[in-house]
Design a protein around this motif. Structure first.
Motif, PDB file in Angstrom:
ATOM      1  N   SER A  21       0.825  -1.214   0.000  1.00  0.00           N
ATOM      2  CA  SER A  21       0.000   0.000   0.000  1.00  0.00           C
ATOM      3  C   SER A  21       0.852   1.253   0.000  1.00  0.00           C
ATOM      4  CB  SER A  21      -0.965   0.023   1.190  1.00  0.00           C
ATOM      5  OG  SER A  21      -0.288   0.328   2.378  1.00  0.00           O
ATOM      6  N   ILE A  22       0.221   2.317  -0.482  1.00  0.00           N
ATOM      7  CA  ILE A  22       0.808   3.659  -0.419  1.00  0.00           C
ATOM      8  C   ILE A  22      -0.278   4.600   0.072  1.00  0.00           C
ATOM      9  CG2 ILE A  22       0.315   3.997  -2.880  1.00  0.00           C
ATOM     10  CD1 ILE A  22       2.646   6.027  -2.910  1.00  0.00           C
ATOM     11  N   GLU A  23       0.098   5.459   0.995  1.00  0.00           N
ATOM     12  CA  GLU A  23      -0.830   6.469   1.493  1.00  0.00           C
ATOM     13  C   GLU A  23      -0.103   7.798   1.542  1.00  0.00           C
ATOM     14  OE1 GLU A  23      -3.437   7.375   5.498  1.00  0.00           O
ATOM     15  OE2 GLU A  23      -3.093   5.301   4.889  1.00  0.00           O
ATOM     16  N   ILE A  24      -0.728   8.802   0.973  1.00  0.00           N
ATOM     17  CA  ILE A  24      -0.169  10.155   0.985  1.00  0.00           C
ATOM     18  C   ILE A  24      -1.191  11.066   1.635  1.00  0.00           C
ATOM     19  CG2 ILE A  24       0.678  12.080  -0.408  1.00  0.00           C
ATOM     20  CD1 ILE A  24       1.454  10.027  -2.560  1.00  0.00           C
ATOM     21  N   ALA A  25      -0.753  11.803   2.641  1.00  0.00           N
ATOM     22  CA  ALA A  25      -1.603  12.778   3.318  1.00  0.00           C
ATOM     23  C   ALA A  25      -0.788  14.052   3.487  1.00  0.00           C
ATOM     24  CB  ALA A  25      -2.070  12.253   4.673  1.00  0.00           C
ATOM     25  N   GLN A  26      -1.075  15.026   2.615  1.00  0.00           N
ATOM     26  CA  GLN A  26      -0.332  16.269   2.559  1.00  0.00           C
ATOM     27  C   GLN A  26       1.171  15.991   2.437  1.00  0.00           C
ATOM     28  OE1 GLN A  26      -3.046  16.219   5.002  1.00  0.00           O
ATOM     29  NE2 GLN A  26      -4.212  17.049   3.290  1.00  0.00           N
ATOM     30  N   ILE A  29       4.137  10.557   3.562  1.00  0.00           N
ATOM     31  CA  ILE A  29       3.966   9.419   2.662  1.00  0.00           C
ATOM     32  C   ILE A  29       4.237   8.143   3.450  1.00  0.00           C
ATOM     33  CG2 ILE A  29       4.782   8.270   0.560  1.00  0.00           C
ATOM     34  CD1 ILE A  29       5.632  11.050  -0.457  1.00  0.00           C
ATOM     35  N   TYR A  30       3.296   7.207   3.376  1.00  0.00           N
ATOM     36  CA  TYR A  30       3.415   5.935   4.072  1.00  0.00           C
ATOM     37  C   TYR A  30       3.507   4.808   3.045  1.00  0.00           C
ATOM     38  CZ  TYR A  30       1.689   8.650   8.035  1.00  0.00           C
ATOM     39  OH  TYR A  30       1.532   9.603   9.014  1.00  0.00           O
ATOM     40  N   ILE A  31       4.549   4.014   3.139  1.00  0.00           N
ATOM     41  CA  ILE A  31       4.747   2.858   2.273  1.00  0.00           C
ATOM     42  C   ILE A  31       4.693   1.620   3.159  1.00  0.00           C
ATOM     43  CG2 ILE A  31       6.316   1.701   0.662  1.00  0.00           C
ATOM     44  CD1 ILE A  31       5.367   4.409  -0.371  1.00  0.00           C
ATOM     45  N   GLU A  32       3.775   0.686   2.852  1.00  0.00           N
ATOM     46  CA  GLU A  32       3.617  -0.497   3.703  1.00  0.00           C
ATOM     47  C   GLU A  32       4.080  -1.757   2.978  1.00  0.00           C
ATOM     48  OE1 GLU A  32       0.332  -2.890   6.419  1.00  0.00           O
ATOM     49  OE2 GLU A  32      -0.368  -1.472   4.902  1.00  0.00           O
ATOM     50  N   PHE A  33       4.827  -2.577   3.718  1.00  0.00           N
ATOM     51  CA  PHE A  33       5.298  -3.866   3.237  1.00  0.00           C
ATOM     52  C   PHE A  33       4.718  -4.959   4.122  1.00  0.00           C
ATOM     53  CE2 PHE A  33       8.610  -0.753   2.325  1.00  0.00           C
ATOM     54  CZ  PHE A  33       8.811  -0.945   0.971  1.00  0.00           C
ATOM     55  N   LYS A  34       4.327  -6.080   3.493  1.00  0.00           N
ATOM     56  CA  LYS A  34       3.842  -7.247   4.256  1.00  0.00           C
ATOM     57  C   LYS A  34       4.766  -8.418   4.011  1.00  0.00           C
ATOM     58  CE  LYS A  34      -0.612  -6.277   5.691  1.00  0.00           C
ATOM     59  NZ  LYS A  34      -2.014  -6.392   5.495  1.00  0.00           N
ATOM     60  N   ASN A  35       4.568  -9.475   4.803  1.00  0.00           N
ATOM     61  CA  ASN A  35       5.414 -10.667   4.754  1.00  0.00           C
ATOM     62  C   ASN A  35       6.870 -10.331   5.054  1.00  0.00           C
ATOM     63  OD1 ASN A  35       3.166 -12.127   4.082  1.00  0.00           O
ATOM     64  ND2 ASN A  35       3.663 -12.275   1.927  1.00  0.00           N
ATOM     65  N   VAL A  36       7.063  -9.431   5.995  1.00  0.00           N
ATOM     66  CA  VAL A  36       8.425  -9.087   6.403  1.00  0.00           C
ATOM     67  C   VAL A  36       8.873 -10.048   7.492  1.00  0.00           C
ATOM     68  CG1 VAL A  36       8.209  -6.673   5.743  1.00  0.00           C
ATOM     69  CG2 VAL A  36       7.599  -7.358   8.056  1.00  0.00           C
ATOM     70  N   ASP A  70      -1.031   2.687 -12.405  1.00  0.00           N
ATOM     71  CA  ASP A  70      -2.427   3.131 -12.392  1.00  0.00           C
ATOM     72  C   ASP A  70      -2.856   3.653 -11.017  1.00  0.00           C
ATOM     73  OD1 ASP A  70      -4.995   3.458 -13.688  1.00  0.00           O
ATOM     74  OD2 ASP A  70      -5.668   1.797 -12.413  1.00  0.00           O
ATOM     75  N   PHE A  71      -2.271   3.114  -9.954  1.00  0.00           N
ATOM     76  CA  PHE A  71      -2.634   3.550  -8.603  1.00  0.00           C
ATOM     77  C   PHE A  71      -2.383   5.040  -8.395  1.00  0.00           C
ATOM     78  CE2 PHE A  71       1.735   2.101  -8.516  1.00  0.00           C
ATOM     79  CZ  PHE A  71       2.398   3.083  -7.787  1.00  0.00           C
ATOM     80  N   LEU A  72      -1.436   5.637  -9.108  1.00  0.00           N
ATOM     81  CA  LEU A  72      -1.161   7.066  -8.952  1.00  0.00           C
ATOM     82  C   LEU A  72      -2.229   7.942  -9.601  1.00  0.00           C
ATOM     83  CD1 LEU A  72       2.703   7.486  -9.342  1.00  0.00           C
ATOM     84  CD2 LEU A  72       1.306   7.795  -7.296  1.00  0.00           C
ATOM     85  N   SER A  73      -3.039   7.368 -10.492  1.00  0.00           N
ATOM     86  CA  SER A  73      -4.101   8.153 -11.126  1.00  0.00           C
ATOM     87  C   SER A  73      -5.178   8.559 -10.132  1.00  0.00           C
ATOM     88  CB  SER A  73      -4.729   7.368 -12.283  1.00  0.00           C
ATOM     89  OG  SER A  73      -5.436   6.250 -11.793  1.00  0.00           O
ATOM     90  N   LEU A  82      -3.908  10.364  -1.141  1.00  0.00           N
ATOM     91  CA  LEU A  82      -3.936   9.111  -1.894  1.00  0.00           C
ATOM     92  C   LEU A  82      -3.908   7.972  -0.883  1.00  0.00           C
ATOM     93  CD1 LEU A  82      -3.653   7.579  -4.679  1.00  0.00           C
ATOM     94  CD2 LEU A  82      -1.196   7.548  -4.199  1.00  0.00           C
ATOM     95  N   SER A  83      -4.742   6.990  -1.094  1.00  0.00           N
ATOM     96  CA  SER A  83      -4.725   5.784  -0.269  1.00  0.00           C
ATOM     97  C   SER A  83      -5.071   4.615  -1.178  1.00  0.00           C
ATOM     98  CB  SER A  83      -5.727   5.896   0.881  1.00  0.00           C
ATOM     99  OG  SER A  83      -5.660   4.735   1.687  1.00  0.00           O
ATOM    100  N   GLU A  84      -4.064   3.854  -1.568  1.00  0.00           N
ATOM    101  CA  GLU A  84      -4.257   2.784  -2.534  1.00  0.00           C
ATOM    102  C   GLU A  84      -3.544   1.513  -2.102  1.00  0.00           C
ATOM    103  OE1 GLU A  84      -6.005   2.490  -5.578  1.00  0.00           O
ATOM    104  OE2 GLU A  84      -6.946   4.250  -4.697  1.00  0.00           O
ATOM    105  N   ASP A  85      -4.225   0.397  -2.310  1.00  0.00           N
ATOM    106  CA  ASP A  85      -3.599  -0.906  -2.137  1.00  0.00           C
ATOM    107  C   ASP A  85      -2.931  -1.284  -3.448  1.00  0.00           C
ATOM    108  OD1 ASP A  85      -4.553  -1.130   0.449  1.00  0.00           O
ATOM    109  OD2 ASP A  85      -6.380  -2.154  -0.168  1.00  0.00           O
ATOM    110  N   VAL A  86      -1.754  -1.843  -3.338  1.00  0.00           N
ATOM    111  CA  VAL A  86      -1.004  -2.322  -4.500  1.00  0.00           C
ATOM    112  C   VAL A  86      -0.488  -3.708  -4.144  1.00  0.00           C
ATOM    113  CG1 VAL A  86      -0.348  -0.019  -5.306  1.00  0.00           C
ATOM    114  CG2 VAL A  86       1.131  -1.226  -3.688  1.00  0.00           C
TER     115      VAL A  86
END
Length: 197
Positions: A21-26, A29-36, A70-73, A82-86
């Motif tokens: 996921s990526i989340e942008i709030a002003q 920027i938050y970048i999330e990783f799973k299976n770490v 496409d998630f950046l659109s 922006l709050s999108e799952d990728v």
């Protein structure tokens, strides 16, 4: 975090981690990783790691196919949200400086940047922290003047990161002893399972 901790962050993500996921709030920027590879998966089924960038933050995606980003659109330029799952498998992660980033521009045909900084240019930046993530389809760099790491339960520092990494390694070693009884794809993908004798 110190350099050893940043190398450890790379190691706990690179073997089986996914960018989810990526989340942008002003200006954050938050970048999330799973299976770490952190913690004990029995109690933390899907341990995640979130990296937060703040203070003159930016996100630049490098790509060849527009559909891969496409998630950046969905980015709301007016409210800077922006709050999108990728879902991207990770090939490489580097905590880099600008000089290395300059050499990376030529690997992809196109780039797209999101930043709250007016007149921002990826070719002329002076942020304190950068993280470059490469996937099979795209690469992205995210940077800012502040960088923090979080699990779902706590903000990480050098000590807590090392403790969680040690917990996962104990889990991995225990799995290795009992792998005919239990199955864990994260452990099976770990390079230590494929060392040649």
């Amino acid at each position: 975090m110190n350099i050893r901790s940043l190398k450890l962050i790379r190691d706990v993500i690179i073997n089986s981690g996914k960018w989810v996921s990526i989340e942008i709030a002003q200006d954050s920027i938050y970048i999330e990783f799973k299976n770490v590879e952190l913690g004990n998966p029995k109690s933390n089924e899907e341990m995640s790691l979130t990296v937060r960038f703040a203070g003159d933050s930016f996100f630049t995606a490098f790509y060849n196919n527009i559909w891969d980003i496409d998630f950046l659109s969905k980015y709301d330029y007016k409210n800077q949200l922006l709050s999108e799952d990728v879902i991207f498998d990770i090939k490489e992660i580097k905590f880099i400086d600008f000089e290395y980033l300059n050499t990376f521009f030529y690997n992809f045909k196109h780039e797209k940047t999101v930043s709250s900084v007016e007149d921002f240019s990826i070719h002329n930046i002076r942020n304190d922290f950068f993280m470059l993530v490469e996937t099979k389809e795209i690469a992205f760099v995210v940077g800012a003047n502040q960088m923090d790491f979080f699990t779902p339960f706590e903000r990480l520092d050098d000590v807590s990161l090392r403790e969680l990494s040690n917990e996962w390694m104990l889990y991995f070693l225990n799995y290795h002893l009992k792998r005919n009884i239990i199955k864990d794809p994260m452990c099976e993908n770990h390079p230590l399972m494929h060392i040649r004798k």
